[in-house]
Design an enzyme around this catalytic site. Structure first.
Site, PDB file in Angstrom:
ATOM      1  N   GLY A   1       0.814  -1.209   0.000  1.00  0.00           N
ATOM      2  CA  GLY A   1       0.000   0.000   0.000  1.00  0.00           C
ATOM      3  C   GLY A   1       0.850   1.263   0.000  1.00  0.00           C
TER       4      GLY A   1
ATOM      5  N   LEU B   1       0.504   3.717  -2.110  1.00  0.00           N
ATOM      6  CA  LEU B   1       0.897   3.576  -3.519  1.00  0.00           C
ATOM      7  C   LEU B   1       1.416   4.885  -4.111  1.00  0.00           C
ATOM      8  CD1 LEU B   1      -2.105   1.395  -4.748  1.00  0.00           C
ATOM      9  CD2 LEU B   1       0.102   0.640  -3.810  1.00  0.00           C
ATOM     10  N   HIS B   2       2.301   4.752  -5.083  1.00  0.00           N
ATOM     11  CA  HIS B   2       2.829   5.896  -5.825  1.00  0.00           C
ATOM     12  C   HIS B   2       2.948   5.474  -7.295  1.00  0.00           C
ATOM     13  CE1 HIS B   2       6.542   3.626  -5.609  1.00  0.00           C
ATOM     14  NE2 HIS B   2       6.480   3.652  -4.280  1.00  0.00           N
ATOM     15  N   ASP B   3       3.486   6.385  -8.120  1.00  0.00           N
ATOM     16  CA  ASP B   3       3.540   6.101  -9.560  1.00  0.00           C
ATOM     17  C   ASP B   3       4.355   4.849  -9.887  1.00  0.00           C
ATOM     18  OD1 ASP B   3       1.913   8.153 -10.178  1.00  0.00           O
ATOM     19  OD2 ASP B   3       3.488   9.511 -10.913  1.00  0.00           O
TER      20      ASP B   3
ATOM     21  N   HIS C   1       4.287   2.025  -8.235  1.00  0.00           N
ATOM     22  CA  HIS C   1       3.344   0.899  -8.171  1.00  0.00           C
ATOM     23  C   HIS C   1       2.426   0.906  -9.404  1.00  0.00           C
ATOM     24  CE1 HIS C   1       4.043   1.440  -3.694  1.00  0.00           C
ATOM     25  NE2 HIS C   1       4.281   0.155  -3.847  1.00  0.00           N
TER      26      HIS C   1
ATOM     27  N   GLY D   1       9.028  -4.791  -8.811  1.00  0.00           N
ATOM     28  CA  GLY D   1       9.839  -3.673  -9.285  1.00  0.00           C
ATOM     29  C   GLY D   1      11.330  -3.936  -9.094  1.00  0.00           C
ATOM     30  N   LYS D   2      12.112  -3.402 -10.034  1.00  0.00           N
ATOM     31  CA  LYS D   2      13.574  -3.528  -9.924  1.00  0.00           C
ATOM     32  C   LYS D   2      14.135  -2.656  -8.805  1.00  0.00           C
ATOM     33  CE  LYS D   2      14.731  -4.600 -14.719  1.00  0.00           C
ATOM     34  NZ  LYS D   2      15.520  -4.144 -15.879  1.00  0.00           N
ATOM     35  N   LYS D   3      13.341  -1.722  -8.314  1.00  0.00           N
ATOM     36  CA  LYS D   3      13.792  -0.904  -7.173  1.00  0.00           C
ATOM     37  C   LYS D   3      14.239  -1.817  -6.033  1.00  0.00           C
ATOM     38  CE  LYS D   3      13.483   2.437  -3.931  1.00  0.00           C
ATOM     39  NZ  LYS D   3      13.259   1.627  -2.761  1.00  0.00           N
TER      40      LYS D   3
ATOM     41  N   GLN E   1      15.037  -8.463  -3.819  1.00  0.00           N
ATOM     42  CA  GLN E   1      13.735  -9.128  -3.629  1.00  0.00           C
ATOM     43  C   GLN E   1      13.309  -9.814  -4.926  1.00  0.00           C
ATOM     44  OE1 GLN E   1      10.210  -7.432  -1.432  1.00  0.00           O
ATOM     45  NE2 GLN E   1       9.605  -6.773  -3.470  1.00  0.00           N
TER      46      GLN E   1
HETATM   47  O1  PAF Z   1       7.848  -4.957  -2.167  1.00  0.00           O
HETATM   48  C1  PAF Z   1       6.929  -4.965  -1.332  1.00  0.00           C
HETATM   49  O2  PAF Z   1       6.102  -4.057  -1.246  1.00  0.00           O
HETATM   50  C2  PAF Z   1       6.825  -6.152  -0.375  1.00  0.00           C
HETATM   51  O3  PAF Z   1       8.081  -6.619  -0.011  1.00  0.00           O
HETATM   52  C3  PAF Z   1       5.922  -7.283  -0.900  1.00  0.00           C
HETATM   53  C4  PAF Z   1       6.503  -7.904  -2.155  1.00  0.00           C
HETATM   54  C5  PAF Z   1       4.537  -6.744  -1.184  1.00  0.00           C
HETATM   55  C6  PAF Z   1       5.811  -8.396   0.146  1.00  0.00           C
HETATM   56  O4  PAF Z   1       5.253  -7.918   1.322  1.00  0.00           O
END
Ligand code: PAF
Length: 265
Positions: free
Chosen positions: A27, A29-31, A33, A143-145, A149
């Site tokens: 959540g 959210l920004h551009d 996302h 995202g690559k940011k 992950q």
């Molecule tokens: O990148 C995120 O916002 C979080 O790490 C994710 C992938 C939603 C898991 O909670």
């Protein structure tokens, strides 16, 4: 946009709309996302977004409690993007009992971010696996940011034979180069003016500046850097002779805010 809080209801809704592409979020959210949502749209007929602030990936003393919960605003943004389904589970629904089965990532999970946030990738991998099982998407966009992950999730999907295509979205930046992040909102005005330095330093490292010099520049400008490293893009191992697909990754604290970024080269 349909909003569901329950796993059974979610699965029924997904069955009704057909193969879906999924964007997991916490959540606020920004551009950045929204660009992932648009990418998801090109992967499947319908898009599912989740909003869940995952306690498991926050260390003691991190910002779990103060992490911004902006559901009404987020919902409006997703509606404007034409998202079909928003999954917003209550914590008691996703974790009805203490989560004692935990995904253990490979050694990479203890490097870079994992060195400074031990347990972070266990928390991320575990919730992503749960969310994949709930949503059962055909594709999911990361995202690559959050480069590490992305690499760890891709590896998990490969080794567990999870039938979800992992799609990488480019980092979206402010005009001055600062990578968009939900945590940018924590920055004071002077910190916000200083924050693009991290991207500038990583860009310089991508052009040959030694990482130690980058760390020094950040420290001199008042940051508390955790790391700057150059790794191979596809597995984040240390580069070997002949490797050409590289990424400079860094994390540093500016005041009370920890920022991460990376530059591929
Ligand atoms: O990148 C995120 O916002 C979080 O790490 C994710 C992938 C939603 C898991 O909670």
């Amino acid at each position: 946009m349909q909003i569901v809080h329950d796993i059974g209801e979610l699965r029924r809704a997904v069955r009704a709309i057909g193969p879906v592409a999924f964007v997991p979020t916490m959540g606020n959210l920004h551009d950045g996302h929204l660009s992932l949502v648009r990418l998801a749209r090109s992967e499947a007929r319908a898009v599912v977004v989740s909003i869940f602030v995952n306690r498991l990936q926050f260390l003691a003393g991190e910002d779990f409690e103060r992490y911004p919960r902006t559901m009404e605003r987020d919902r409006g943004m997703l509606e404007a993007e034409g998202v079909e389904l928003l999954f917003a589970p209550d914590e008691r629904l996703l974790y009805p009992a203490p989560q004692t089965y935990i995904v253990r990532p490979p050694p990479l999970g203890a490097e870079l971010e994992g060195r400074f946030r031990p347990g972070f990738f266990e928390g991320v991998s575990t919730v992503v696996l749960k969310l994949f099982n709930c949503v059962q998407p055909s594709a999911a966009v990361f995202g690559k940011k959050d480069y590490q992950q992305l690499v760890i999730v891709r590896g998990m999907v490969g080794q567990f034979d999870i039938p979800v295509a992992i799609v990488a979205g480019e980092t979206i930046r402010e005009a001055d180069g600062l990578a968009m992040s939900s945590r940018n909102g924590y920055l004071s005005a002077p910190e916000r003016a200083e924050a693009p330095r991290l991207h500038r330093v990583l860009s310089a490292v991508s052009r040959g500046l030694p990482p130690a010099e980058g760390l020094r520049e950040l420290a001199q400008a008042g940051w508390r850097p955790d790391y700057i490293e150059v790794r191979r893009r596809h597995d984040l191992e240390l580069p070997r002779a002949g490797d050409t697909q590289l990424v400079a990754l860094g994390a540093a604290r500016l005041g009370g805010t920890r920022l991460i970024d990376n530059v591929e080269f």
